[in-house]
Scaffold this motif. Structure first.
Motif: not given
Length: 143
Positions: A8-12, A75-78, A81-86, A93-94
């Motif tokens: 789930t996206d943190r912001w939306t 990479a999937g875990r990263y 975490h990027a999506i969950q943390s906002g 690209m990250y």
């Protein structure tokens, strides 16, 4: 684990499906000293660039190597975490640091228990031929 999951996206608050799509050594494609892991996030391409130095550092620190399976899971875990943390802001690209690669790789192995418990890649439907599933056909081969 992290080859095909929902987050789930943190912001939306939007539910996002993240699917591993491939791994490319970026030395040839981007002239970068990195390995790029491609995901589709609700169909949108997202690349996670992992510095190749992380493979060397992992071997030096632990005596173990980062396998293709572990790289994809890391990479999937990263990405999760990027999506969950906002941190995910819709970029394509990250870029991970060496320390981030090692941290997430260690966490993935800890979750799985052992590297041989990691899911195999690519994820293929057992009822469909791999070349059909991935849309790969050589000229002259039946489709």
């Amino acid at each position: 684990m992290y080859e095909d999951y929902k987050v789930t996206d943190r912001w939306t608050g939007e539910d996002l499906r993240c699917e591993w799509k491939g791994t490319v050594v970026a030395i040839a494609t981007r002239h970068a000293d990195a390995t790029d892991i491609r995901f589709a996030v609700n169909g949108r391409p997202v690349w996670i660039a992992m510095p190749n130095l992380a493979w060397v550092e992992q071997k030096r620190r632990t005596g173990y190597v980062i396998t293709d399976y572990l790289a994809a899971q890391t990479a999937g875990r990263y990405l999760q975490h990027a999506i969950q943390s906002g941190y995910d802001n819709g970029r394509e690209m990250y870029t991970m640091t060496v320390d981030e690669v090692l941290e997430h790789a260690n966490a993935v192995v800890k979750e799985a228990g052992r590297t041989d418990h990691l899911p195999s890649l690519p994820v293929i439907n057992a009822d469909i031929r791999p070349e059909d599933e991935m849309g790969i056909h050589l000229p002259g081969e039946p489709a």
